[in-house]
Scaffold this motif. Structure first.
Motif, PDB file in Angstrom:
ATOM      1  N   THR A  43     -21.922  12.786  22.075  1.00  0.00           N
ATOM      2  CA  THR A  43     -22.847  11.747  21.335  1.00  0.00           C
ATOM      3  C   THR A  43     -22.321  11.657  20.013  1.00  0.00           C
ATOM      4  O   THR A  43     -21.227  12.079  19.908  1.00  0.00           O
ATOM      5  CB  THR A  43     -24.297  12.918  21.080  1.00  0.00           C
ATOM      6  N   PRO A  44     -22.758  11.029  19.283  1.00  0.00           N
ATOM      7  CA  PRO A  44     -22.077  10.333  17.965  1.00  0.00           C
ATOM      8  C   PRO A  44     -21.828  11.547  17.115  1.00  0.00           C
ATOM      9  O   PRO A  44     -22.721  12.374  16.885  1.00  0.00           O
ATOM     10  CB  PRO A  44     -23.102   9.291  17.352  1.00  0.00           C
ATOM     11  N   GLY A  45     -20.624  11.898  16.863  1.00  0.00           N
ATOM     12  CA  GLY A  45     -20.207  12.811  15.888  1.00  0.00           C
ATOM     13  C   GLY A  45     -20.137  14.105  16.319  1.00  0.00           C
ATOM     14  O   GLY A  45     -19.915  15.064  15.691  1.00  0.00           O
ATOM     15  N   LYS A  46     -20.371  14.354  17.797  1.00  0.00           N
ATOM     16  CA  LYS A  46     -20.213  15.512  18.630  1.00  0.00           C
ATOM     17  C   LYS A  46     -18.960  15.371  19.601  1.00  0.00           C
ATOM     18  O   LYS A  46     -19.217  14.634  20.330  1.00  0.00           O
ATOM     19  CB  LYS A  46     -21.453  16.023  19.210  1.00  0.00           C
ATOM     20  N   PHE A  47     -18.157  16.539  19.654  1.00  0.00           N
ATOM     21  CA  PHE A  47     -16.981  16.494  20.543  1.00  0.00           C
ATOM     22  C   PHE A  47     -16.932  17.475  21.468  1.00  0.00           C
ATOM     23  O   PHE A  47     -17.068  18.680  20.921  1.00  0.00           O
ATOM     24  CB  PHE A  47     -15.869  16.045  19.627  1.00  0.00           C
ATOM     25  N   SER A  48     -16.199  17.277  22.414  1.00  0.00           N
ATOM     26  CA  SER A  48     -15.701  18.378  23.471  1.00  0.00           C
ATOM     27  C   SER A  48     -14.433  17.945  23.767  1.00  0.00           C
ATOM     28  O   SER A  48     -13.903  17.203  24.415  1.00  0.00           O
ATOM     29  CB  SER A  48     -16.660  18.200  24.859  1.00  0.00           C
ATOM     30  N   LEU A  49     -13.691  19.347  23.773  1.00  0.00           N
ATOM     31  CA  LEU A  49     -12.316  19.260  24.438  1.00  0.00           C
ATOM     32  C   LEU A  49     -12.432  19.745  25.783  1.00  0.00           C
ATOM     33  O   LEU A  49     -12.916  21.111  25.884  1.00  0.00           O
ATOM     34  CB  LEU A  49     -11.510  20.122  23.533  1.00  0.00           C
ATOM     35  N   LEU A  50     -11.958  19.537  26.780  1.00  0.00           N
ATOM     36  CA  LEU A  50     -12.239  19.766  28.197  1.00  0.00           C
ATOM     37  C   LEU A  50     -10.742  19.936  29.085  1.00  0.00           C
ATOM     38  O   LEU A  50     -10.097  19.172  28.756  1.00  0.00           O
ATOM     39  CB  LEU A  50     -13.102  18.554  28.973  1.00  0.00           C
ATOM     40  N   LEU A  51     -10.901  20.851  29.672  1.00  0.00           N
ATOM     41  CA  LEU A  51      -9.579  21.100  30.733  1.00  0.00           C
ATOM     42  C   LEU A  51     -10.222  21.797  32.025  1.00  0.00           C
ATOM     43  O   LEU A  51     -10.827  22.812  31.897  1.00  0.00           O
ATOM     44  CB  LEU A  51      -8.672  22.171  30.054  1.00  0.00           C
ATOM     45  N   ASN A  52      -9.845  21.006  33.003  1.00  0.00           N
ATOM     46  CA  ASN A  52     -10.234  21.216  34.469  1.00  0.00           C
ATOM     47  C   ASN A  52      -9.523  22.445  34.671  1.00  0.00           C
ATOM     48  O   ASN A  52      -8.210  22.432  35.074  1.00  0.00           O
ATOM     49  CB  ASN A  52     -10.263  20.195  35.394  1.00  0.00           C
TER      50      ASN A  52
END
Length: 112
Positions: A10-19
């Motif tokens: 969402t604007p200004g919220k981030f996620s770093l993802l690794l499967n």
């Protein structure tokens, strides 16, 4: 940044993802007695942050699952730094072996 991705959820919220299970070191991790799931990768991230850049610790949170590692927050730069720390371990067996050995020597336990 493969196999990881950094997304703005969402604007200004981030996620770093690794499967989890999609890295070149999965078989090695299993051979070292661990399950290469999201919880294992959280342990890797926590150990790396503690050893390499303790100031990162309060700048994001973790929310792993069995099949996915996730770190999230509003500090994109912190998540990019975490990605830079993690990325070599997703494909370099020697680095992963060294990290697991160092963690175990310190009594660190991966929650996998």
């Amino acid at each position: 940044m493969e196999p990881m991705k950094l997304v703005e959820t969402t604007p200004g919220k981030f996620s770093l993802l690794l499967n989890a299970g999609d890295t070149r070191v999965d078989e090695l991790v299993e051979g070292l007695g661990h399950e290469p799931n999201g919880y294992f990768w959280e342990g890797v991230a926590r150990f790396l942050v503690k050893a390499s850049d303790p100031g990162l610790e309060a700048r994001f949170s973790y929310d792993p699952e069995g099949g996915m590692f996730c770190a999230y927050g509003t500090d994109r730069a912190a998540l990019e730094t975490l990605a830079a720390l993690l990325l070599p371990l997703t494909s370099d067996g020697d680095r992963m072996r060294e990290l697991v050995a160092a963690a175990e020597a310190e009594g660190f336990e991966f929650d996998d």
